[in-house]
Motif scaffolding. Structure first.
Motif, PDB file in Angstrom:
ATOM      1  N   PRO A  65       0.977  -0.764   0.286  1.00 61.43           N
ATOM      2  CA  PRO A  65       0.003   0.064  -0.058  1.00 61.43           C
ATOM      3  C   PRO A  65       0.880   1.129   0.038  1.00 61.43           C
ATOM      4  N   ILE A  66       0.125   2.367  -0.814  1.00 61.56           N
ATOM      5  CA  ILE A  66       1.199   3.931  -1.034  1.00 61.56           C
ATOM      6  C   ILE A  66       0.236   4.916  -0.690  1.00 61.56           C
ATOM      7  N   HIS A  67       0.607   5.325   0.696  1.00 56.21           N
ATOM      8  CA  HIS A  67      -0.588   6.479   1.175  1.00 56.21           C
ATOM      9  C   HIS A  67       0.121   7.871   0.462  1.00 56.21           C
ATOM     10  N   ILE A  68      -0.062   8.192  -0.239  1.00 59.59           N
ATOM     11  CA  ILE A  68      -0.640   9.961  -1.493  1.00 59.59           C
ATOM     12  C   ILE A  68      -1.341  10.867  -0.735  1.00 59.59           C
ATOM     13  N   GLN A  69      -0.229  11.419  -0.115  1.00 61.00           N
ATOM     14  CA  GLN A  69      -0.409  13.009   1.059  1.00 61.00           C
ATOM     15  C   GLN A  69      -0.069  14.129   1.109  1.00 61.00           C
ATOM     16  N   HIS A  70      -0.756  15.215   0.784  1.00 66.16           N
ATOM     17  CA  HIS A  70       0.071  16.183   1.128  1.00 66.16           C
ATOM     18  C   HIS A  70       1.001  16.217   2.413  1.00 66.16           C
ATOM     19  N   ARG A  71       2.609  17.171   2.066  1.00 64.74           N
ATOM     20  CA  ARG A  71       2.874  17.137   3.537  1.00 64.74           C
ATOM     21  C   ARG A  71       2.200  17.562   4.801  1.00 64.74           C
ATOM     22  N   GLN A  72       1.362  17.535   5.745  1.00 62.91           N
ATOM     23  CA  GLN A  72       1.032  18.211   6.704  1.00 62.91           C
ATOM     24  C   GLN A  72       1.881  19.463   6.770  1.00 62.91           C
ATOM     25  N   VAL A  73       0.992  20.778   7.738  1.00 54.89           N
ATOM     26  CA  VAL A  73       1.184  21.962   8.385  1.00 54.89           C
ATOM     27  C   VAL A  73       1.136  21.362   9.895  1.00 54.89           C
ATOM     28  N   THR A  74       2.728  21.373  11.135  1.00 57.83           N
ATOM     29  CA  THR A  74       2.412  21.350  12.231  1.00 57.83           C
ATOM     30  C   THR A  74       2.008  23.023  13.026  1.00 57.83           C
ATOM     31  N   CYS A  75       0.910  22.618  13.783  1.00 60.93           N
ATOM     32  CA  CYS A  75       0.107  23.330  14.423  1.00 60.93           C
ATOM     33  C   CYS A  75       0.846  23.641  15.549  1.00 60.93           C
ATOM     34  N   LEU A  76       2.188  24.860  15.552  1.00 64.19           N
ATOM     35  CA  LEU A  76       2.963  24.853  16.692  1.00 64.19           C
ATOM     36  C   LEU A  76       2.364  25.622  17.624  1.00 64.19           C
ATOM     37  N   PHE A  77       2.882  25.942  19.092  1.00 69.76           N
ATOM     38  CA  PHE A  77       2.717  26.533  19.897  1.00 69.76           C
ATOM     39  C   PHE A  77       3.763  27.209  21.117  1.00 69.76           C
ATOM     40  N   GLU A  78       3.237  28.305  21.623  1.00 68.04           N
ATOM     41  CA  GLU A  78       4.721  28.709  22.074  1.00 68.04           C
ATOM     42  C   GLU A  78       5.241  28.094  22.817  1.00 68.04           C
ATOM     43  N   GLN A  79       6.422  28.268  22.880  1.00 68.85           N
ATOM     44  CA  GLN A  79       7.388  27.169  23.793  1.00 68.85           C
ATOM     45  C   GLN A  79       8.230  28.628  24.817  1.00 68.85           C
ATOM     46  N   GLY A  80       7.852  28.116  26.410  1.00 66.32           N
ATOM     47  CA  GLY A  80       8.676  28.509  26.976  1.00 66.32           C
ATOM     48  C   GLY A  80       7.630  28.241  28.233  1.00 66.32           C
ATOM     49  N   ALA A  81       6.438  28.854  28.216  1.00 64.69           N
ATOM     50  CA  ALA A  81       5.551  28.562  29.546  1.00 64.69           C
ATOM     51  C   ALA A  81       5.356  26.877  30.641  1.00 64.69           C
ATOM     52  N   VAL A  82       5.717  27.199  31.231  1.00 65.74           N
ATOM     53  CA  VAL A  82       5.743  26.370  32.381  1.00 65.74           C
ATOM     54  C   VAL A  82       4.244  25.876  33.663  1.00 65.74           C
ATOM     55  N   ARG A  83       3.920  26.916  33.865  1.00 68.65           N
ATOM     56  CA  ARG A  83       2.518  26.593  34.601  1.00 68.65           C
ATOM     57  C   ARG A  83       1.421  25.904  33.336  1.00 68.65           C
ATOM     58  N   VAL A  84       0.651  25.242  33.575  1.00 67.75           N
ATOM     59  CA  VAL A  84      -0.903  24.305  33.682  1.00 67.75           C
ATOM     60  C   VAL A  84      -1.411  25.508  33.651  1.00 67.75           C
ATOM     61  N   GLN A  85      -1.652  26.631  33.973  1.00 68.74           N
ATOM     62  CA  GLN A  85      -2.635  28.012  33.945  1.00 68.74           C
ATOM     63  C   GLN A  85      -2.435  28.661  32.617  1.00 68.74           C
ATOM     64  N   ASP A  86      -0.766  28.867  32.112  1.00 73.44           N
ATOM     65  CA  ASP A  86      -0.802  29.308  30.803  1.00 73.44           C
ATOM     66  C   ASP A  86      -1.021  28.352  29.195  1.00 73.44           C
ATOM     67  N   ARG A  87      -1.127  26.674  29.849  1.00 74.91           N
ATOM     68  CA  ARG A  87      -1.265  25.824  28.788  1.00 74.91           C
ATOM     69  C   ARG A  87      -2.020  25.576  28.102  1.00 74.91           C
ATOM     70  N   VAL A  88      -3.064  25.808  29.074  1.00 78.28           N
ATOM     71  CA  VAL A  88      -4.693  24.993  29.379  1.00 78.28           C
ATOM     72  C   VAL A  88      -5.466  26.670  29.735  1.00 78.28           C
ATOM     73  N   THR A  89      -6.743  26.473  28.547  1.00 74.95           N
ATOM     74  CA  THR A  89      -7.616  27.142  28.764  1.00 74.95           C
ATOM     75  C   THR A  89      -8.623  25.835  29.389  1.00 74.95           C
ATOM     76  N   VAL A  90      -9.498  26.393  30.061  1.00 78.29           N
ATOM     77  CA  VAL A  90     -11.014  25.674  30.798  1.00 78.29           C
ATOM     78  C   VAL A  90     -12.092  26.534  29.945  1.00 78.29           C
ATOM     79  N   VAL A  91     -12.934  24.864  29.541  1.00 88.75           N
ATOM     80  CA  VAL A  91     -14.511  24.906  28.768  1.00 88.75           C
ATOM     81  C   VAL A  91     -15.176  24.302  29.507  1.00 88.75           C
TER      82      VAL A  91
END
Length: 358
Positions: A65-91
């Motif tokens: 089997p051969i998978h033909i696919q566009h190269r997917q763009v990675t969704c990156l987020f700003e690095q450096g935050a270490v606290r949970v409250q800086d990386r998590v939003t509550v819904v």
């Protein structure tokens, strides 16, 4: 089609730049060298599809089997935050229970101060209360817009890497260690990490799809899969409670069905849609508080306790959406849903078959 990067001396190749390639040689070593110089190239554009190459040699054959696919763009987020409250939003999806919502907000002030909380609220006008708290965004929806519609509204306001979904009657306890859930998502390939309710022993389910070409079933069992390496007492699962930390980008790709059928009741439908798309984990020692009202609100109970008409509408919608024939049989620990395949023949959607002869 097949292209050759180079010719191997004494090896005869017929069918270059076609879908059928024949290689002739009496020397197996030279055959292997020639096979290393063959390149597959798709001839029609498709952003995400499969093709199949079949290789025949003597009495043997192999399918590739051969998978033909566009190269997917990675969704990156700003690095450096270490606290949970800086990386998590509550819904939070809210409906009427404002005393519980305020207890939820207060629990974050105590354990994770500064956490952004998004409240999607479809309470009726006569009972609506504006919530004005620090780090809290209160979105007023059309009244009775619905449970999953509110989840979608909240989710699409999230800008952090992760979001934490909680019902409006949840609150944090000292045992609600969000750091554990964040670490699990950071260090594994799981997309969702859940905990357990303080008043429920059963905390996870497995869903299997079983059957044949004409009928299949969703079988839901109260169990989990293997323990996750490096995270003791955390397990792989298919279905958890309505308290979970998740990858914002991955869950946005699945979403929540906003149909009115999910307006008053909605839970398993998200996990059914996530089958094969999201990897789900649950840590049984991460415990969230669960409020129980001493005096139920009559208006809340009116909408929470569904009538026959709503249940019939919900059943009809879910049967159609998931291609089901019935809601099935319910047992104390098993729920079964019959899936009717609406096609009489098997349709292969993996592209054009290419046969390669040697």
């Amino acid at each position: 089609m097949f292209k050759l990067l180079a010719d191997v001396e004494t090896v005869k190749v017929k069918g270059e730049k076609t879908a059928d390639l024949v290689i002739r040689t009496s020397n197996p070593s030279l055959l292997n060298l020639q096979l290393q110089q063959i390149v597959y190239q798709n001839t029609e554009f498709d952003g995400n599809t499969f093709d199949i190459v079949e290789v025949y040699f003597d009495k043997f054959n192999a399918t590739i089997p051969i998978h033909i696919q566009h190269r997917q763009v990675t969704c990156l987020f700003e690095q450096g935050a270490v606290r949970v409250q800086d990386r998590v939003t509550v819904v939070v999806k809210a409906f009427l229970r404002y005393d519980h919502v305020r207890q939820l907000i207060d629990s974050f002030r105590r354990f994770y101060p500064g956490t952004r909380i998004i409240v999607a609220d479809d309470s009726p006008r006569g009972r609506y209360q504006d919530i004005k708290e620090d780090y809290t965004d209160h979105y007023r929806m059309p009244e009775h817009a619905g449970f999953f519609a509110g989840r979608n509204l909240g989710l699409f306001q999230v800008t952090t890497e992760y979001f934490l979904y909680m019902d409006d009657d949840h609150y944090l306890r000292p045992s609600t260690k969000l750091e554990t859930l964040v670490a699990l998502l950071d260090n594994t390939d799981f997309h969702v990490a859940s905990g357990a309710y303080e008043d429920l022993e059963e905390f996870a389910s497995a869903i299997r799809v079983v059957g044949n070409r004409t009928h299949a079933c969703f079988e839901k069992l109260r169990k989990h899969y293997h323990e996750i390496d490096g995270f003791p007492d955390c397990y792989a699962a298919d279905h958890t409670e309505n308290f979970f930390l998740a990858s914002t980008a991955e869950v946005k790709a699945v979403g929540f069905d906003p149909n009115p059928a999910q307006a008053r009741v909605g839970h398993q439908e998200f996990f059914t849609a996530a089958l094969g798309r999201l990897r789900i984990a649950v840590c049984r020692f991460v415990i969230v508080g669960h409020n129980k009202s001493a005096e139920p609100d009559p208006l809340y109970e009116k909408y929470r306790r569904t009538d026959r008409r709503y249940r019939d509408m919900r059943t009809t919608h879910n049967l159609y959406r998931d291609n089901l024939t019935c809601t099935g049989l319910k047992y104390p620990r098993i729920e079964t849903y019959a899936l009717h395949m609406m096609i009489s023949a098997v349709i292969i959607i993996c592209g054009v078959y290419i046969v390669t002869e040697i």
